[in-house]
Design a protein around this motif. Sequence first.
Motif, PDB file in Angstrom:
ATOM      1  N   HIS A 379       1.319  -7.969   6.517  1.00  0.00           N
ATOM      2  CA  HIS A 379       0.059  -7.258   7.035  1.00  0.00           C
ATOM      3  C   HIS A 379      -0.227  -7.760   8.410  1.00  0.00           C
ATOM      4  N   ALA A 380      -0.493  -6.840   9.333  1.00  0.00           N
ATOM      5  CA  ALA A 380      -0.595  -7.259  10.849  1.00  0.00           C
ATOM      6  C   ALA A 380      -2.217  -7.482  10.807  1.00  0.00           C
ATOM      7  N   GLY A 381      -2.611  -8.542  10.237  1.00  0.00           N
ATOM      8  CA  GLY A 381      -4.212  -8.884  10.182  1.00  0.00           C
ATOM      9  C   GLY A 381      -4.481  -9.563  11.427  1.00  0.00           C
ATOM     10  N   VAL A 437      12.887  -4.078   0.680  1.00  0.00           N
ATOM     11  CA  VAL A 437      11.726  -4.169   1.476  1.00  0.00           C
ATOM     12  C   VAL A 437      10.722  -4.824   0.836  1.00  0.00           C
ATOM     13  N   TRP A 438      10.089  -5.929   1.276  1.00  0.00           N
ATOM     14  CA  TRP A 438       8.790  -6.470   0.656  1.00  0.00           C
ATOM     15  C   TRP A 438       7.689  -6.505   1.616  1.00  0.00           C
ATOM     16  N   GLN A 439       6.573  -5.831   1.103  1.00  0.00           N
ATOM     17  CA  GLN A 439       5.486  -5.518   1.643  1.00  0.00           C
ATOM     18  C   GLN A 439       4.397  -6.526   1.228  1.00  0.00           C
ATOM     19  N   ILE A 440       3.680  -7.214   2.127  1.00  0.00           N
ATOM     20  CA  ILE A 440       2.751  -8.315   1.713  1.00  0.00           C
ATOM     21  C   ILE A 440       1.463  -8.122   2.412  1.00  0.00           C
ATOM     22  N   ALA A 441       0.453  -7.871   1.401  1.00  0.00           N
ATOM     23  CA  ALA A 441      -1.002  -7.645   1.860  1.00  0.00           C
ATOM     24  C   ALA A 441      -1.925  -8.695   1.732  1.00  0.00           C
ATOM     25  N   LEU A 442      -3.057  -9.078   2.318  1.00  0.00           N
ATOM     26  CA  LEU A 442      -4.042 -10.137   2.150  1.00  0.00           C
ATOM     27  C   LEU A 442      -5.183  -9.421   2.326  1.00  0.00           C
ATOM     28  N   GLY A 443      -6.222  -9.687   1.736  1.00  0.00           N
ATOM     29  CA  GLY A 443      -7.457  -9.012   1.618  1.00  0.00           C
ATOM     30  C   GLY A 443      -8.543  -9.875   1.051  1.00  0.00           C
ATOM     31  N   SER A 444      -9.824  -9.157   1.430  1.00  0.00           N
ATOM     32  CA  SER A 444     -11.126 -10.170   0.909  1.00  0.00           C
ATOM     33  C   SER A 444     -11.126 -10.198  -0.701  1.00  0.00           C
ATOM     34  N   GLY A 445     -11.617 -11.290  -1.254  1.00  0.00           N
ATOM     35  CA  GLY A 445     -11.731 -11.431  -2.310  1.00  0.00           C
ATOM     36  C   GLY A 445     -11.618 -12.878  -3.027  1.00  0.00           C
ATOM     37  N   PHE A 446     -10.393 -13.583  -2.832  1.00  0.00           N
ATOM     38  CA  PHE A 446      -9.672 -13.121  -1.697  1.00  0.00           C
ATOM     39  C   PHE A 446      -8.340 -12.981  -2.547  1.00  0.00           C
ATOM     40  N   LYS A 447      -7.510 -11.894  -2.031  1.00  0.00           N
ATOM     41  CA  LYS A 447      -6.356 -11.373  -2.797  1.00  0.00           C
ATOM     42  C   LYS A 447      -5.060 -11.466  -1.840  1.00  0.00           C
ATOM     43  N   CYS A 448      -3.872 -11.630  -2.569  1.00  0.00           N
ATOM     44  CA  CYS A 448      -2.563 -11.435  -2.041  1.00  0.00           C
ATOM     45  C   CYS A 448      -1.794 -10.381  -2.979  1.00  0.00           C
ATOM     46  N   ASN A 449      -1.476  -9.405  -2.239  1.00  0.00           N
ATOM     47  CA  ASN A 449      -0.566  -8.352  -3.200  1.00  0.00           C
ATOM     48  C   ASN A 449       0.650  -8.142  -2.461  1.00  0.00           C
TER      49      ASN A 449
END
Length: 480
Positions: A379-381, A437-449
Amino acid sequence: MKYVKLASHFLTTNLLKLLLILVIAVIVIEASQMNLDHIHQLRLQLCYNLVSVITSSAILVLASTIYIMTRPKSVYLVDYSCYKPPNNLKMNYQKFINQSRLTGAFDESSLEFQHKILERSGLGEQTYLPEAMHFIPPRLSMAAAREEAEQVIFGALDNLFANTNVNPKDIGIVVMNSSLFNPIPSLSSMIVNKYKLRGSIKSYNLGGMGCSAGVIAVDLAKDLLQVQKNTYAVVVSTENITKNGYLGNKKSMLVQNCLFRVGGSAVLLSNKSSDMCRAKYKLVHIVRNHMGSNDRAYRCAYQEEDDAGKAGVSLSKELMAIAGVALKTNITALLGPLVLPISDQLLFIATVLANKLFNAKVNPYIPNFKLVFDHFCIHAGGRSVIDELEKNLKLLPVHVEASRMTLHRFGNTSSSSIWYELAYTEAKGRIQKGNRVWQIALGSGFKCNSVVWEALRKAKPSPSSPWEDCIHRYPVQTVL
Protein backbone atom coordinates in the motif's frame (compact mmCIF):
# COMPACT_ATOMS: atom_id res chain seq x y z
CA MET A 1 -27.68 -37.13 -33.78
CA LYS A 2 -30.68 -37.26 -31.45
CA TYR A 3 -30.12 -40.98 -30.74
CA VAL A 4 -26.40 -40.51 -30.25
CA LYS A 5 -27.13 -37.91 -27.54
CA LEU A 6 -29.68 -40.24 -25.89
CA ALA A 7 -27.21 -43.12 -25.91
CA SER A 8 -24.48 -40.90 -24.50
CA HIS A 9 -26.79 -39.70 -21.73
CA PHE A 10 -27.83 -43.28 -20.91
CA LEU A 11 -24.22 -44.48 -20.71
CA THR A 12 -23.20 -41.53 -18.54
CA THR A 13 -26.01 -41.93 -16.01
CA ASN A 14 -25.90 -45.73 -15.83
CA LEU A 15 -22.17 -46.39 -16.19
CA LEU A 16 -21.70 -47.85 -12.69
CA LYS A 17 -24.70 -50.16 -13.08
CA LEU A 18 -23.50 -51.41 -16.44
CA LEU A 19 -20.01 -52.08 -15.11
CA LEU A 20 -21.44 -53.98 -12.14
CA ILE A 21 -23.62 -56.12 -14.43
CA LEU A 22 -20.62 -56.83 -16.65
CA VAL A 23 -18.55 -57.95 -13.64
CA ILE A 24 -21.32 -60.23 -12.44
CA ALA A 25 -21.77 -61.73 -15.92
CA VAL A 26 -18.06 -62.54 -16.17
CA ILE A 27 -18.11 -64.20 -12.75
CA VAL A 28 -21.18 -66.28 -13.66
CA ILE A 29 -19.59 -67.49 -16.87
CA GLU A 30 -16.41 -68.44 -15.04
CA ALA A 31 -18.39 -70.17 -12.32
CA SER A 32 -20.38 -72.29 -14.77
CA GLN A 33 -17.15 -73.98 -15.78
CA MET A 34 -16.32 -75.11 -12.21
CA ASN A 35 -17.64 -77.98 -10.11
CA LEU A 36 -20.37 -77.50 -7.49
CA ASP A 37 -17.95 -77.25 -4.56
CA HIS A 38 -16.02 -74.54 -6.29
CA ILE A 39 -19.28 -72.83 -7.20
CA HIS A 40 -20.42 -72.92 -3.56
CA GLN A 41 -17.12 -71.49 -2.34
CA LEU A 42 -17.14 -68.86 -5.05
CA ARG A 43 -20.72 -67.87 -4.18
CA LEU A 44 -19.74 -67.32 -0.55
CA GLN A 45 -16.68 -65.29 -1.57
CA LEU A 46 -18.71 -63.35 -4.10
CA CYS A 47 -21.37 -62.45 -1.55
CA TYR A 48 -18.71 -61.31 0.89
CA ASN A 49 -16.74 -59.40 -1.74
CA LEU A 50 -19.87 -57.91 -3.29
CA VAL A 51 -21.01 -56.52 0.07
CA SER A 52 -17.50 -55.12 0.64
CA VAL A 53 -17.36 -53.60 -2.84
CA ILE A 54 -20.83 -52.06 -2.55
CA THR A 55 -20.08 -50.69 0.93
CA SER A 56 -16.72 -49.28 -0.15
CA SER A 57 -18.26 -47.80 -3.29
CA ALA A 58 -21.04 -46.16 -1.31
CA ILE A 59 -18.56 -44.63 1.12
CA LEU A 60 -16.38 -43.42 -1.76
CA VAL A 61 -19.34 -41.87 -3.58
CA LEU A 62 -20.57 -40.21 -0.38
CA ALA A 63 -17.12 -38.83 0.45
CA SER A 64 -16.66 -37.55 -3.11
CA THR A 65 -20.06 -35.88 -3.07
CA ILE A 66 -19.37 -34.17 0.26
CA TYR A 67 -15.95 -32.98 -0.97
CA ILE A 68 -17.36 -31.61 -4.23
CA MET A 69 -20.24 -29.88 -2.44
CA THR A 70 -18.14 -28.32 0.34
CA ARG A 71 -14.80 -27.49 -1.31
CA PRO A 72 -14.24 -23.76 -1.90
CA LYS A 73 -15.07 -22.59 -5.38
CA SER A 74 -12.19 -21.11 -7.32
CA VAL A 75 -12.36 -17.33 -7.66
CA TYR A 76 -10.84 -15.75 -10.75
CA LEU A 77 -9.78 -12.16 -11.32
CA VAL A 78 -10.96 -11.61 -14.88
CA ASP A 79 -9.61 -8.05 -15.14
CA TYR A 80 -9.46 -4.74 -13.27
CA SER A 81 -9.35 -1.05 -14.08
CA CYS A 82 -7.77 1.97 -12.38
CA TYR A 83 -9.20 5.46 -12.87
CA LYS A 84 -6.91 8.05 -14.39
CA PRO A 85 -8.08 11.66 -13.84
CA PRO A 86 -7.89 14.24 -16.65
CA ASN A 87 -4.74 16.36 -16.93
CA ASN A 88 -6.48 19.55 -15.80
CA LEU A 89 -6.76 18.08 -12.28
CA LYS A 90 -2.99 17.78 -11.76
CA MET A 91 -1.66 19.54 -8.66
CA ASN A 92 2.07 20.23 -8.27
CA TYR A 93 3.73 21.34 -5.01
CA GLN A 94 3.73 25.06 -5.72
CA LYS A 95 0.12 25.15 -6.87
CA PHE A 96 -0.92 23.17 -3.80
CA ILE A 97 0.77 25.62 -1.41
CA ASN A 98 -0.57 28.64 -3.32
CA GLN A 99 -4.11 27.23 -3.24
CA SER A 100 -3.76 26.47 0.47
CA ARG A 101 -2.56 30.03 1.20
CA LEU A 102 -5.42 31.61 -0.76
CA THR A 103 -8.07 29.69 1.19
CA GLY A 104 -7.09 31.68 4.29
CA ALA A 105 -7.59 28.58 6.46
CA PHE A 106 -3.90 28.01 7.32
CA ASP A 107 -1.33 30.05 9.18
CA GLU A 108 2.26 30.37 7.91
CA SER A 109 3.51 27.65 10.23
CA SER A 110 0.98 25.19 8.81
CA LEU A 111 1.82 26.17 5.23
CA GLU A 112 5.52 25.62 5.87
CA PHE A 113 4.80 22.29 7.57
CA GLN A 114 2.75 21.07 4.59
CA HIS A 115 5.47 22.13 2.17
CA LYS A 116 8.07 20.10 4.11
CA ILE A 117 5.76 17.08 4.21
CA LEU A 118 5.26 17.29 0.45
CA GLU A 119 9.00 17.45 -0.23
CA ARG A 120 9.65 14.37 1.91
CA SER A 121 6.50 12.46 1.00
CA GLY A 122 7.67 10.67 -2.15
CA LEU A 123 4.84 12.25 -4.20
CA GLY A 124 5.71 13.65 -7.61
CA GLU A 125 4.55 16.82 -9.31
CA GLN A 126 1.74 15.21 -11.35
CA THR A 127 -0.68 13.81 -8.78
CA TYR A 128 -4.36 14.77 -8.92
CA LEU A 129 -6.84 16.57 -6.69
CA PRO A 130 -10.59 16.77 -7.44
CA GLU A 131 -12.02 19.68 -9.39
CA ALA A 132 -13.61 21.16 -6.28
CA MET A 133 -10.16 21.64 -4.70
CA HIS A 134 -8.99 23.76 -7.66
CA PHE A 135 -11.44 26.55 -6.79
CA ILE A 136 -10.80 29.43 -4.41
CA PRO A 137 -12.30 28.88 -1.94
CA PRO A 138 -12.67 25.08 -2.40
CA ARG A 139 -16.17 23.83 -3.25
CA LEU A 140 -16.65 21.46 -0.33
CA SER A 141 -20.33 20.75 -0.94
CA MET A 142 -22.17 17.42 -1.01
CA ALA A 143 -22.89 17.98 -4.71
CA ALA A 144 -19.18 18.43 -5.48
CA ALA A 145 -18.31 15.31 -3.48
CA ARG A 146 -20.91 13.30 -5.39
CA GLU A 147 -19.48 14.63 -8.64
CA GLU A 148 -15.99 13.42 -7.67
CA ALA A 149 -17.34 10.00 -6.65
CA GLU A 150 -19.25 9.61 -9.92
CA GLN A 151 -16.26 10.57 -12.07
CA VAL A 152 -13.95 8.11 -10.34
CA ILE A 153 -16.33 5.18 -9.89
CA PHE A 154 -18.03 5.37 -13.28
CA GLY A 155 -14.72 6.06 -15.02
CA ALA A 156 -13.20 2.86 -13.60
CA LEU A 157 -16.33 0.76 -14.23
CA ASP A 158 -16.89 1.98 -17.79
CA ASN A 159 -13.35 0.99 -18.67
CA LEU A 160 -13.69 -2.39 -16.91
CA PHE A 161 -16.90 -3.31 -18.73
CA ALA A 162 -15.42 -2.20 -22.07
CA ASN A 163 -12.27 -4.30 -21.55
CA THR A 164 -14.09 -7.46 -20.42
CA ASN A 165 -17.19 -7.25 -22.66
CA VAL A 166 -19.30 -8.08 -19.62
CA ASN A 167 -22.90 -6.88 -19.64
CA PRO A 168 -23.55 -5.03 -16.34
CA LYS A 169 -26.85 -6.92 -16.04
CA ASP A 170 -24.82 -10.15 -15.64
CA ILE A 171 -23.26 -8.83 -12.40
CA GLY A 172 -24.61 -10.66 -9.35
CA ILE A 173 -22.61 -8.97 -6.56
CA VAL A 174 -21.40 -5.41 -5.98
CA VAL A 175 -19.08 -4.51 -3.10
CA MET A 176 -18.22 -0.82 -2.77
CA ASN A 177 -15.76 0.64 -0.25
CA SER A 178 -15.15 4.28 0.63
CA SER A 179 -14.12 5.15 4.16
CA LEU A 180 -14.98 8.81 4.65
CA PHE A 181 -17.77 9.58 2.16
CA ASN A 182 -20.96 7.60 2.68
CA PRO A 183 -23.98 9.50 1.32
CA ILE A 184 -27.60 8.40 1.18
CA PRO A 185 -28.42 6.59 -1.09
CA SER A 186 -25.16 4.68 -0.78
CA LEU A 187 -22.40 4.63 -3.36
CA SER A 188 -23.22 1.00 -4.14
CA SER A 189 -26.82 2.07 -4.88
CA MET A 190 -25.39 4.77 -7.14
CA ILE A 191 -23.70 2.02 -9.16
CA VAL A 192 -26.91 -0.03 -9.33
CA ASN A 193 -28.81 3.02 -10.55
CA LYS A 194 -26.23 4.09 -13.13
CA TYR A 195 -25.88 0.68 -14.80
CA LYS A 196 -29.48 -0.46 -14.18
CA LEU A 197 -28.33 -3.65 -12.48
CA ARG A 198 -30.87 -6.39 -11.88
CA GLY A 199 -33.20 -6.29 -8.89
CA SER A 200 -31.73 -9.44 -7.32
CA ILE A 201 -28.25 -7.88 -7.08
CA LYS A 202 -26.38 -8.46 -3.81
CA SER A 203 -25.12 -4.97 -2.98
CA TYR A 204 -22.81 -3.96 -0.11
CA ASN A 205 -21.29 -0.63 0.92
CA LEU A 206 -18.28 -0.64 3.28
CA GLY A 207 -17.42 2.55 5.16
CA GLY A 208 -14.89 3.69 7.75
CA MET A 209 -12.49 0.77 7.18
CA GLY A 210 -9.45 2.72 6.02
CA CYS A 211 -6.88 2.04 3.33
CA SER A 212 -7.07 -1.74 3.81
CA ALA A 213 -10.76 -1.84 2.86
CA GLY A 214 -10.03 -2.96 -0.71
CA VAL A 215 -8.77 -6.34 0.53
CA ILE A 216 -11.73 -6.59 2.92
CA ALA A 217 -14.05 -5.97 -0.03
CA VAL A 218 -12.36 -8.72 -2.07
CA ASP A 219 -12.68 -11.07 0.93
CA LEU A 220 -16.41 -10.34 1.21
CA ALA A 221 -16.90 -10.85 -2.53
CA LYS A 222 -15.00 -14.16 -2.32
CA ASP A 223 -17.30 -15.41 0.44
CA LEU A 224 -20.40 -14.38 -1.51
CA LEU A 225 -19.10 -16.17 -4.60
CA GLN A 226 -18.99 -19.39 -2.57
CA VAL A 227 -22.77 -19.39 -2.18
CA GLN A 228 -23.97 -17.73 -5.38
CA LYS A 229 -23.40 -19.92 -8.42
CA ASN A 230 -22.01 -18.90 -11.82
CA THR A 231 -21.91 -15.16 -11.39
CA TYR A 232 -19.68 -12.09 -11.42
CA ALA A 233 -18.73 -9.85 -8.51
CA VAL A 234 -17.53 -6.28 -8.93
CA VAL A 235 -15.36 -4.71 -6.21
CA VAL A 236 -14.99 -0.92 -6.38
CA SER A 237 -12.49 0.91 -4.14
CA THR A 238 -11.98 4.65 -3.76
CA GLU A 239 -11.69 7.53 -1.29
CA ASN A 240 -13.31 10.95 -1.52
CA ILE A 241 -11.12 14.04 -1.17
CA THR A 242 -13.69 16.81 -1.70
CA LYS A 243 -15.53 16.50 1.62
CA ASN A 244 -12.56 15.40 3.66
CA GLY A 245 -9.81 17.97 3.27
CA TYR A 246 -8.68 19.41 6.61
CA LEU A 247 -8.90 23.20 6.94
CA GLY A 248 -7.19 23.70 10.29
CA ASN A 249 -3.75 24.07 11.82
CA LYS A 250 -3.23 20.92 13.90
CA LYS A 251 -0.02 19.31 12.62
CA SER A 252 -1.08 15.68 13.04
CA MET A 253 -4.17 16.36 10.93
CA LEU A 254 -2.40 18.25 8.13
CA VAL A 255 -0.53 15.19 6.86
CA GLN A 256 -3.66 13.80 5.19
CA ASN A 257 -3.89 16.89 2.96
CA CYS A 258 -0.39 16.27 1.64
CA LEU A 259 -0.65 12.54 0.91
CA PHE A 260 -4.16 11.66 -0.27
CA ARG A 261 -5.04 12.10 -3.94
CA VAL A 262 -7.82 11.21 -6.38
CA GLY A 263 -7.98 7.57 -7.51
CA GLY A 264 -10.12 4.47 -7.65
CA SER A 265 -10.28 0.93 -8.98
CA ALA A 266 -12.85 -1.59 -10.19
CA VAL A 267 -12.14 -5.34 -10.07
CA LEU A 268 -14.15 -8.07 -11.82
CA LEU A 269 -14.20 -11.43 -10.02
CA SER A 270 -15.85 -14.62 -11.24
CA ASN A 271 -16.59 -18.13 -9.99
CA LYS A 272 -17.39 -19.43 -13.47
CA SER A 273 -15.04 -22.23 -14.50
CA SER A 274 -15.31 -21.01 -18.10
CA ASP A 275 -13.64 -17.73 -17.10
CA MET A 276 -10.41 -19.51 -16.15
CA CYS A 277 -9.47 -19.39 -19.85
CA ARG A 278 -9.48 -15.59 -19.99
CA ALA A 279 -8.87 -14.52 -16.38
CA LYS A 280 -5.57 -12.91 -15.44
CA TYR A 281 -5.26 -14.30 -11.91
CA LYS A 282 -6.63 -16.89 -9.51
CA LEU A 283 -7.25 -16.02 -5.87
CA VAL A 284 -4.99 -18.09 -3.61
CA HIS A 285 -5.16 -16.67 -0.07
CA ILE A 286 -6.67 -13.79 1.90
CA VAL A 287 -5.39 -13.17 5.42
CA ARG A 288 -6.65 -10.41 7.74
CA ASN A 289 -5.72 -9.37 11.25
CA HIS A 290 -7.20 -6.65 13.45
CA MET A 291 -5.49 -4.89 16.36
CA GLY A 292 -8.54 -2.87 17.43
CA SER A 293 -8.50 -4.32 20.95
CA ASN A 294 -5.28 -2.35 21.57
CA ASP A 295 -6.14 1.27 22.44
CA ARG A 296 -2.94 2.69 20.91
CA ALA A 297 -3.53 0.84 17.67
CA TYR A 298 -7.21 1.81 17.64
CA ARG A 299 -6.45 5.54 17.88
CA CYS A 300 -3.34 5.78 15.67
CA ALA A 301 -5.50 6.98 12.73
CA TYR A 302 -8.52 8.71 14.22
CA GLN A 303 -11.14 11.00 12.72
CA GLU A 304 -12.00 13.86 15.07
CA GLU A 305 -12.34 17.62 15.41
CA ASP A 306 -9.54 19.92 16.49
CA ASP A 307 -9.87 22.64 19.15
CA ALA A 308 -11.43 24.98 16.57
CA GLY A 309 -14.07 22.42 15.57
CA LYS A 310 -12.44 21.56 12.21
CA ALA A 311 -12.79 17.87 11.30
CA GLY A 312 -9.93 15.75 10.00
CA VAL A 313 -8.01 12.51 10.46
CA SER A 314 -5.28 12.65 13.09
CA LEU A 315 -2.26 10.41 12.46
CA SER A 316 -0.30 9.33 15.53
CA LYS A 317 3.50 9.35 15.72
CA GLU A 318 3.23 5.68 16.74
CA LEU A 319 1.61 4.75 13.45
CA MET A 320 4.72 3.19 11.88
CA ALA A 321 5.58 1.13 14.95
CA ILE A 322 2.02 -0.19 15.13
CA ALA A 323 2.05 -0.93 11.41
CA GLY A 324 5.23 -2.97 11.89
CA VAL A 325 3.63 -5.05 14.65
CA ALA A 326 0.47 -5.60 12.57
CA LEU A 327 2.56 -6.70 9.60
CA LYS A 328 4.62 -9.17 11.65
CA THR A 329 1.44 -10.70 13.06
CA ASN A 330 -0.04 -10.99 9.60
CA ILE A 331 2.95 -12.66 7.98
CA THR A 332 4.21 -14.89 10.78
CA ALA A 333 1.11 -16.12 12.58
CA LEU A 334 -1.38 -16.06 9.72
CA LEU A 335 0.04 -15.91 6.19
CA GLY A 336 3.33 -17.72 6.88
CA PRO A 337 1.84 -21.15 7.65
CA LEU A 338 -0.10 -20.99 4.38
CA VAL A 339 2.75 -20.18 2.02
CA LEU A 340 6.11 -20.89 3.68
CA PRO A 341 8.01 -24.19 3.46
CA ILE A 342 8.20 -26.32 6.62
CA SER A 343 11.88 -25.44 7.12
CA ASP A 344 11.11 -21.72 7.46
CA GLN A 345 8.18 -22.40 9.79
CA LEU A 346 10.39 -24.54 12.05
CA LEU A 347 13.09 -21.83 12.18
CA PHE A 348 10.52 -19.24 13.18
CA ILE A 349 9.08 -21.49 15.92
CA ALA A 350 12.60 -22.26 17.18
CA THR A 351 13.45 -18.56 17.64
CA VAL A 352 10.15 -17.91 19.43
CA LEU A 353 10.70 -20.86 21.81
CA ALA A 354 14.30 -19.82 22.43
CA ASN A 355 13.15 -16.37 23.52
CA LYS A 356 10.20 -17.60 25.58
CA LEU A 357 11.75 -20.58 27.33
CA PHE A 358 15.43 -19.68 27.59
CA ASN A 359 15.34 -15.88 27.41
CA ALA A 360 17.88 -16.15 24.59
CA LYS A 361 17.09 -12.66 23.20
CA VAL A 362 17.31 -13.97 19.65
CA ASN A 363 15.79 -11.77 16.96
CA PRO A 364 12.63 -13.36 15.53
CA TYR A 365 13.35 -15.22 12.32
CA ILE A 366 12.03 -13.29 9.32
CA PRO A 367 11.31 -15.73 6.48
CA ASN A 368 12.63 -15.00 3.01
CA PHE A 369 9.36 -14.10 1.28
CA LYS A 370 11.28 -13.32 -1.89
CA LEU A 371 11.43 -17.09 -2.45
CA VAL A 372 7.67 -17.43 -2.05
CA PHE A 373 6.35 -14.37 -3.92
CA ASP A 374 7.46 -12.95 -7.24
CA HIS A 375 5.90 -9.50 -6.90
CA PHE A 376 4.96 -7.23 -4.01
CA CYS A 377 2.24 -4.56 -4.01
CA ILE A 378 2.63 -2.65 -0.72
CA HIS A 379 0.00 0.00 0.00
CA ALA A 380 1.40 3.36 -1.12
CA GLY A 381 0.42 5.11 2.11
CA GLY A 382 3.54 7.26 2.17
CA ARG A 383 7.29 6.97 1.89
CA SER A 384 7.67 5.95 5.53
CA VAL A 385 5.10 3.14 5.12
CA ILE A 386 6.99 1.68 2.17
CA ASP A 387 10.34 2.10 3.97
CA GLU A 388 9.03 0.28 7.04
CA LEU A 389 7.69 -2.69 5.11
CA GLU A 390 10.80 -2.88 2.92
CA LYS A 391 12.93 -3.11 6.06
CA ASN A 392 10.70 -5.58 7.91
CA LEU A 393 10.39 -7.93 4.94
CA LYS A 394 14.07 -7.53 3.91
CA LEU A 395 13.08 -6.64 0.36
CA LEU A 396 15.23 -5.27 -2.43
CA PRO A 397 14.54 -1.93 -4.17
CA VAL A 398 13.02 -3.71 -7.18
CA HIS A 399 10.43 -5.35 -4.92
CA VAL A 400 9.08 -1.99 -3.72
CA GLU A 401 9.52 -0.20 -7.04
CA ALA A 402 5.84 -0.50 -7.96
CA SER A 403 4.80 0.99 -4.61
CA ARG A 404 7.26 3.90 -4.78
CA MET A 405 6.39 4.73 -8.38
CA THR A 406 2.66 4.59 -7.66
CA LEU A 407 3.13 6.98 -4.75
CA HIS A 408 5.20 9.27 -6.97
CA ARG A 409 2.76 9.28 -9.91
CA PHE A 410 -0.65 9.07 -8.21
CA GLY A 411 -0.07 9.73 -4.51
CA ASN A 412 -1.90 7.83 -1.79
CA THR A 413 -5.15 6.73 -3.44
CA SER A 414 -6.13 4.80 -0.29
CA SER A 415 -7.55 1.29 -0.82
CA SER A 416 -7.11 1.41 -4.60
CA SER A 417 -3.32 1.97 -4.48
CA ILE A 418 -2.49 -1.77 -4.60
CA TRP A 419 -4.23 -1.99 -7.99
CA TYR A 420 -2.23 0.90 -9.47
CA GLU A 421 0.86 -1.01 -8.29
CA LEU A 422 -0.25 -4.23 -9.97
CA ALA A 423 -0.95 -2.24 -13.14
CA TYR A 424 2.60 -0.83 -12.96
CA THR A 425 4.10 -4.32 -12.70
CA GLU A 426 2.02 -5.49 -15.68
CA ALA A 427 3.01 -2.41 -17.71
CA LYS A 428 6.66 -3.32 -17.10
CA GLY A 429 5.99 -6.81 -18.51
CA ARG A 430 7.20 -8.55 -15.36
CA ILE A 431 4.33 -10.91 -14.56
CA GLN A 432 4.71 -14.38 -16.05
CA LYS A 433 2.44 -17.42 -15.88
CA GLY A 434 2.59 -19.02 -12.43
CA ASN A 435 3.97 -15.91 -10.70
CA ARG A 436 2.56 -15.11 -7.27
CA VAL A 437 1.61 -11.55 -6.35
CA TRP A 438 1.30 -10.41 -2.73
CA GLN A 439 -0.83 -7.32 -2.09
CA ILE A 440 -0.41 -5.84 1.39
CA ALA A 441 -2.80 -3.19 2.75
CA LEU A 442 -2.67 -1.29 6.04
CA GLY A 443 -5.63 0.61 7.45
CA SER A 444 -7.15 2.37 10.43
CA GLY A 445 -8.48 0.25 13.23
CA PHE A 446 -5.61 -0.91 13.10
CA LYS A 447 -5.62 -3.57 10.37
CA CYS A 448 -3.14 -5.38 8.15
CA ASN A 449 -4.64 -7.40 5.30
CA SER A 450 -2.97 -9.59 2.66
CA VAL A 451 -4.21 -11.12 -0.57
CA VAL A 452 -2.25 -13.53 -2.76
CA TRP A 453 -2.92 -14.02 -6.48
CA GLU A 454 -1.46 -16.53 -8.94
CA ALA A 455 -1.00 -15.42 -12.56
CA LEU A 456 -2.79 -17.77 -14.96
CA ARG A 457 -0.83 -16.41 -17.92
CA LYS A 458 1.64 -13.71 -18.85
CA ALA A 459 -0.27 -10.63 -17.72
CA LYS A 460 -0.38 -7.80 -20.22
CA PRO A 461 -1.60 -4.31 -19.31
CA SER A 462 -5.28 -3.79 -20.07
CA PRO A 463 -6.38 -1.07 -22.51
CA SER A 464 -6.48 2.42 -20.95
CA SER A 465 -4.06 1.41 -18.20
CA PRO A 466 -3.22 4.37 -15.91
CA TRP A 467 0.44 3.89 -16.89
CA GLU A 468 -0.21 3.76 -20.61
CA ASP A 469 1.26 7.17 -21.46
CA CYS A 470 4.04 7.37 -18.86
CA ILE A 471 5.47 3.93 -18.09
CA HIS A 472 8.49 4.66 -20.32
CA ARG A 473 9.55 7.38 -17.85
CA TYR A 474 9.63 5.04 -14.86
CA PRO A 475 11.27 4.20 -12.55
CA VAL A 476 12.44 7.65 -11.48
CA GLN A 477 14.64 8.66 -8.59
CA THR A 478 12.53 9.63 -5.58
CA VAL A 479 13.48 11.62 -2.51
CA LEU A 480 15.70 9.77 -0.03
